[in-house]
Every structure is written in structure tokens, then in C-alpha cells.
Design a protein around this motif. Structure first.
Motif, PDB file in Angstrom:
ATOM      1  N   ASP A 179     -12.322 -34.976 -68.818  1.00 35.21           N
ATOM      2  CA  ASP A 179     -11.511 -36.150 -67.960  1.00 35.21           C
ATOM      3  C   ASP A 179     -11.178 -36.125 -66.925  1.00 35.21           C
ATOM      4  OD1 ASP A 179      -8.846 -36.561 -67.640  1.00 35.21           O
ATOM      5  OD2 ASP A 179      -7.850 -34.420 -67.932  1.00 35.21           O
ATOM      6  N   TRP A 180     -11.701 -36.884 -66.084  1.00 30.58           N
ATOM      7  CA  TRP A 180     -11.919 -37.251 -64.398  1.00 30.58           C
ATOM      8  C   TRP A 180     -10.094 -38.448 -64.061  1.00 30.58           C
ATOM      9  CZ3 TRP A 180     -16.758 -39.996 -64.680  1.00 30.58           C
ATOM     10  CH2 TRP A 180     -18.641 -39.245 -65.571  1.00 30.58           C
ATOM     11  N   SER A 181      -9.036 -37.805 -64.715  1.00 27.74           N
ATOM     12  CA  SER A 181      -7.815 -38.565 -64.238  1.00 27.74           C
ATOM     13  C   SER A 181      -7.982 -37.906 -63.248  1.00 27.74           C
ATOM     14  CB  SER A 181      -6.775 -38.605 -65.086  1.00 27.74           C
ATOM     15  OG  SER A 181      -6.843 -36.889 -65.680  1.00 27.74           O
ATOM     16  N   ASN A 182      -8.733 -36.690 -62.638  1.00 23.94           N
ATOM     17  CA  ASN A 182      -7.911 -36.522 -60.998  1.00 23.94           C
ATOM     18  C   ASN A 182      -8.916 -36.896 -59.941  1.00 23.94           C
ATOM     19  OD1 ASN A 182      -6.038 -34.931 -61.614  1.00 23.94           O
ATOM     20  ND2 ASN A 182      -7.523 -33.082 -62.006  1.00 23.94           N
ATOM     21  N   PHE A 183      -9.560 -38.121 -60.230  1.00 28.46           N
ATOM     22  CA  PHE A 183     -10.159 -38.249 -59.606  1.00 28.46           C
ATOM     23  C   PHE A 183      -9.855 -40.097 -59.235  1.00 28.46           C
ATOM     24  CE2 PHE A 183     -11.988 -35.144 -60.851  1.00 28.46           C
ATOM     25  CZ  PHE A 183     -12.300 -33.409 -59.409  1.00 28.46           C
ATOM     26  N   ASN A 184     -10.658 -40.941 -58.888  1.00 32.81           N
ATOM     27  CA  ASN A 184     -10.643 -42.578 -58.032  1.00 32.81           C
ATOM     28  C   ASN A 184     -11.666 -43.224 -57.767  1.00 32.81           C
ATOM     29  OD1 ASN A 184     -10.749 -42.135 -55.395  1.00 32.81           O
ATOM     30  ND2 ASN A 184      -8.813 -42.291 -55.556  1.00 32.81           N
ATOM     31  N   SER A 185     -12.800 -42.315 -57.667  1.00 32.69           N
ATOM     32  CA  SER A 185     -14.571 -43.315 -57.759  1.00 32.69           C
ATOM     33  C   SER A 185     -15.682 -42.143 -57.978  1.00 32.69           C
ATOM     34  CB  SER A 185     -14.388 -43.317 -56.333  1.00 32.69           C
ATOM     35  OG  SER A 185     -13.349 -44.416 -55.840  1.00 32.69           O
ATOM     36  N   LEU A 186     -16.791 -42.625 -58.342  1.00 33.08           N
ATOM     37  CA  LEU A 186     -17.840 -42.348 -58.811  1.00 33.08           C
ATOM     38  C   LEU A 186     -18.719 -42.043 -57.717  1.00 33.08           C
ATOM     39  CD1 LEU A 186     -19.590 -41.300 -61.106  1.00 33.08           C
ATOM     40  CD2 LEU A 186     -20.819 -44.066 -61.221  1.00 33.08           C
ATOM     41  N   LEU A 282     -14.914 -38.062 -56.604  1.00 31.59           N
ATOM     42  CA  LEU A 282     -14.229 -38.494 -55.764  1.00 31.59           C
ATOM     43  C   LEU A 282     -13.135 -38.685 -55.535  1.00 31.59           C
ATOM     44  CD1 LEU A 282     -14.424 -37.964 -52.762  1.00 31.59           C
ATOM     45  CD2 LEU A 282     -14.974 -40.799 -51.621  1.00 31.59           C
ATOM     46  N   ASN A 283     -12.336 -38.032 -54.681  1.00 29.38           N
ATOM     47  CA  ASN A 283     -11.171 -38.498 -54.901  1.00 29.38           C
ATOM     48  C   ASN A 283     -10.365 -39.316 -53.573  1.00 29.38           C
ATOM     49  OD1 ASN A 283      -8.165 -39.771 -55.835  1.00 29.38           O
ATOM     50  ND2 ASN A 283      -7.545 -36.732 -55.773  1.00 29.38           N
ATOM     51  N   ASP A 284     -11.142 -40.500 -53.356  1.00 29.78           N
ATOM     52  CA  ASP A 284     -10.542 -41.080 -52.051  1.00 29.78           C
ATOM     53  C   ASP A 284      -8.724 -41.239 -52.136  1.00 29.78           C
ATOM     54  OD1 ASP A 284     -11.008 -42.322 -50.087  1.00 29.78           O
ATOM     55  OD2 ASP A 284     -12.300 -44.168 -50.297  1.00 29.78           O
ATOM     56  N   ARG A 285      -7.819 -40.713 -50.992  1.00 26.85           N
ATOM     57  CA  ARG A 285      -6.730 -40.886 -51.130  1.00 26.85           C
ATOM     58  C   ARG A 285      -6.655 -42.381 -50.141  1.00 26.85           C
ATOM     59  NH1 ARG A 285      -3.697 -37.072 -52.733  1.00 26.85           N
ATOM     60  NH2 ARG A 285      -4.404 -34.997 -52.648  1.00 26.85           N
ATOM     61  N   ALA A 286      -7.830 -43.094 -49.139  1.00 19.87           N
ATOM     62  CA  ALA A 286      -7.164 -44.180 -49.039  1.00 19.87           C
ATOM     63  C   ALA A 286      -7.565 -45.372 -50.161  1.00 19.87           C
ATOM     64  CB  ALA A 286      -8.625 -44.291 -47.852  1.00 19.87           C
ATOM     65  N   HIS A 287      -7.935 -44.962 -50.898  1.00 19.86           N
ATOM     66  CA  HIS A 287      -8.143 -46.036 -52.050  1.00 19.86           C
ATOM     67  C   HIS A 287      -7.031 -46.030 -52.673  1.00 19.86           C
ATOM     68  CE1 HIS A 287     -10.181 -48.788 -54.428  1.00 19.86           C
ATOM     69  NE2 HIS A 287     -10.122 -48.428 -55.462  1.00 19.86           N
ATOM     70  N   THR A 288      -6.536 -46.968 -53.167  1.00 19.72           N
ATOM     71  CA  THR A 288      -5.187 -47.063 -54.039  1.00 19.72           C
ATOM     72  C   THR A 288      -5.045 -48.235 -53.975  1.00 19.72           C
ATOM     73  OG1 THR A 288      -4.142 -48.870 -51.704  1.00 19.72           O
ATOM     74  CG2 THR A 288      -3.844 -46.776 -51.613  1.00 19.72           C
ATOM     75  N   GLU A 289      -6.033 -48.750 -54.680  1.00 18.37           N
ATOM     76  CA  GLU A 289      -6.017 -49.628 -56.247  1.00 18.37           C
ATOM     77  C   GLU A 289      -6.435 -49.682 -57.474  1.00 18.37           C
ATOM     78  OE1 GLU A 289      -8.948 -53.640 -56.049  1.00 18.37           O
ATOM     79  OE2 GLU A 289      -9.740 -52.547 -56.175  1.00 18.37           O
TER      80      GLU A 289
END
Length: 302
Positions: A179-186, A282-289
Motif C-alpha cells: 500500500d503506497w497510497s501515502n506516497f507519490n514518487s518512486l 517519497l512523498n513530494d508535496r511539491a508534486h501535485t500532478e
């Protein structure tokens, strides 16, 4: 006697549609050769089929006992992790987590979680190997790529090498997911030789005909002695099936991740190597796409 053998054979074949049967995890260690033949359906062109009768099985009582102990140990671990919180993390840690290392390579046990393959499985001449790097701190994938197609009269193309993490399984061979739903990047730290690689992410299919669906994105290595840190947003991964990019694109299901892999197939014969330090999230908060590709109706309403 012949009738009893025929009935036994039909019952054995009918079990192919019931792979989630609860008895399989217990009998699997006992019937090692039989179960492996049952699950592998690929046969190289030009080779004769294996007509070994299903009742000729190699029993291993010792492996069966070890398997039962292993599964009860996994069940105990799952119950403890469920009591602690999601995926064994406390709830506050799980909600506020910004980074996570999923795979790192510090011992042979870490390498055993991965499977290396090449076109040698279909009669090709490519070779791929996996070993620990210097100081036993990295994984080194190396080998030779050869695009010569096997002369079996059916295979037209060849030349690939790949590395894939084993599918996670719970107690008694139950399916497990990342479950990687808390992250937005590999996030990866790698060192290559300048070749382009394909990163593959496999999710659990909703329907059986989606079993060959993969999410892919490219990873370009620079070459040279320097390490490079690569961040790939999950919104960039595109959907493909059996090597073909699909017209209908959908975002990656981050709560149903099964495995991750790397594939080399740049049609350049010769040696290659890829050194991996770790694979993380990684959860990059600057990435909103949310999704990088256009989603449209193939048959719009008039």
C-alpha cells in the motif's frame, strides 16, 4: 484401474481453477515438483510437452513440516502487525511518513527476494546475473545482451534481461499487496553504464484478462563512476499490456502494488551492468500532478 487413473487425472486438472484452495499451502511443500508444473504453463516452441502422469509425485514430508511451521509463523507476525497498526506501523508514523525504503541490498537474503530472467527462457542467448556489490552494500545486476532470435521457427524477436521482486505472500499463500497510497514518487539510488532501462510496476488485476497489464516508465542511466538519485512520480507511469501501450490510460493503483521490476531491451548487443543501492518511496508535496496522460472516452455519447 484405468478408470480410477482417469478420475484422478480429471480431479487434478480441475484444481487449476482453484489456486486459492486452502489446502495448497499445506500440500505445496509436499508436492514440490507437481505444483511447479501445475503453475507453469509456458512451453518453448519446438519442445515436446511433459506427459508425466500426475500421480507420479515426489513427496517430501520434511519440507511439508517446515512449510507448516513457516506459515504459522507468518500468521502470528500478521496478527501482531495488525494489532500495532497499518502494515506494522503506528498510526501516527503511518500518517506522517514522508519516505520509506522498501528494498535495500545488504545481504544474500535481500537478493533472494528478487528473480533474474532473460530471453534464455525462450531459447535466446542473453545472460543475466545478480550478486552483491563491493562491501556487500549494493546489488549488482550484470550480464550480456544478445538480440539473436532462437531458431525454433516461431520466435521472431529476442534480446532482453530483467530483474523482478518476488510477489509478496502472507500466511498460507494468501495474496499480499504493498500500500503506497501515502506516497507519490518512486525514489532510487542507482549507478549504471549509460543504458536505458524500463521500470515495471505490476498491480493486482481487477479482472482475469488484465493479468498482463503493467505500468511502465523509463529510467536513463548516465554511466561513469558516480551515483545518481532518480525520482519518478507515479503519475508518469503509463499502462501497457504484453509490450503494447494501451489507448485507454488509467492512474496507477497505489494500494494494490504487487511487485516492481527492471527490464533492459535496447537492442544493443554487449555487456551491461546496473548497480542498485536502494529502492524507496517519497512523498513530494511539491508534486501535485494526478495523471500525466490524457483520459478520454473512446465512444463518446452524441
Amino acid at each position: 484401474m484405468a478408470l480410477s487413473f482417469k478420475l484422478l487425472h480429471s480431479v487434478f486438472l480441475s484444481s487449476r481453477s482453484h489456486r486459492q484452495n486452502a489446502l495448497h499451502p499445506l500440500l505445496g511443500p509436499l508436492l514440490t515438483d507437481c505444483i511447479s508444473k501445475l503453475y507453469s504453463s509456458y512451453r518453448r516452441p519446438g519442445t515436446s510437452p511433459d506427459n508425466t502422469p500426475p500421480w507420479k509425485m515426489n513427496f517430501s514430508f520434511e519440507k511439508g513440516v517446515d512449510g507448516i511451521k513457516k506459515h504459522f509463523g507468518l500468521l502470528k507476525k500478521e496478527l501482531v502487525n495488525h494489532w500495532i497498526g497499518p502494515e506494522g506501523y503506528r498510526l501516527d508514523e503511518y500518517m506522517l511518513e514522508q519516505t520509506r525504503v522498501v528494498w535495500e541490498f545488504r545481504s544474500q537474503k535481500d537478493l533472494d527476494e528478487w528473480v533474474v530472467s532473460s530471453d534464455a527462457e525462450i531459447g535466446g542467448k542473453s545472460e543475466a546475473y545478480l550478486k552483491l556489490g563491493k562491501n556487500n552494500q549494493t546489488a549488482l545486476l550484470y550480464g550480456t545482451l544478445n538480440t539473436e532470435a532462437p531458431r525454433d521457427g516461431e520466435t521472431r524477436y529476442s534480446g532482453y534481461c530483467s530483474m523482478r521482486a518476488k510477489l509478496p505472500k502472507g500466511a498460507f499463500e494468501t495474496k499480499k499487496y504493498y500500500d503506497w497510497s501515502n506516497f507519490n514518487s518512486l525514489y532510487l539510488r542507482i549507478r549504471g553504464d549509460g543504458r536505458p532501462w524500463m521500470i515495471n510496476v505490476f498491480t493486482d488485476p481487477f479482472f482475469s484478462h488484465q493479468k498482463n497489464d503493467l505500468y511502465n516508465y523509463f529510467m536513463f542511466t548516465r554511466g561513469g563512476p558516480y551515483w545518481q538519485e532518480i525520482k519518478i512520480p507515479f503519475s508518469k507511469f503509463f499502462l501497457s499490456s504484453q509490450g503494447r501501450i494501451q489507448d485507454n490510460q488509467y492512474p496507477l493503483w497505489l494500494d494494490k502494488i504487487r511487485t516492481v521490476g527492471f527490464t533492459l531491451g535496447d537492442k544493443a548487443d554487449g555487456p551491461f551492468q546496473l548497480e542498485i543501492d536502494f529502492i524507496g518511496l517519497l512523498n513530494d508535496r511539491a508534486h501535485t500532478e494526478e495523471f500525466a496522460y490524457e483520459k478520454y472516452e473512446r465512444n463518446p455519447k452524441v
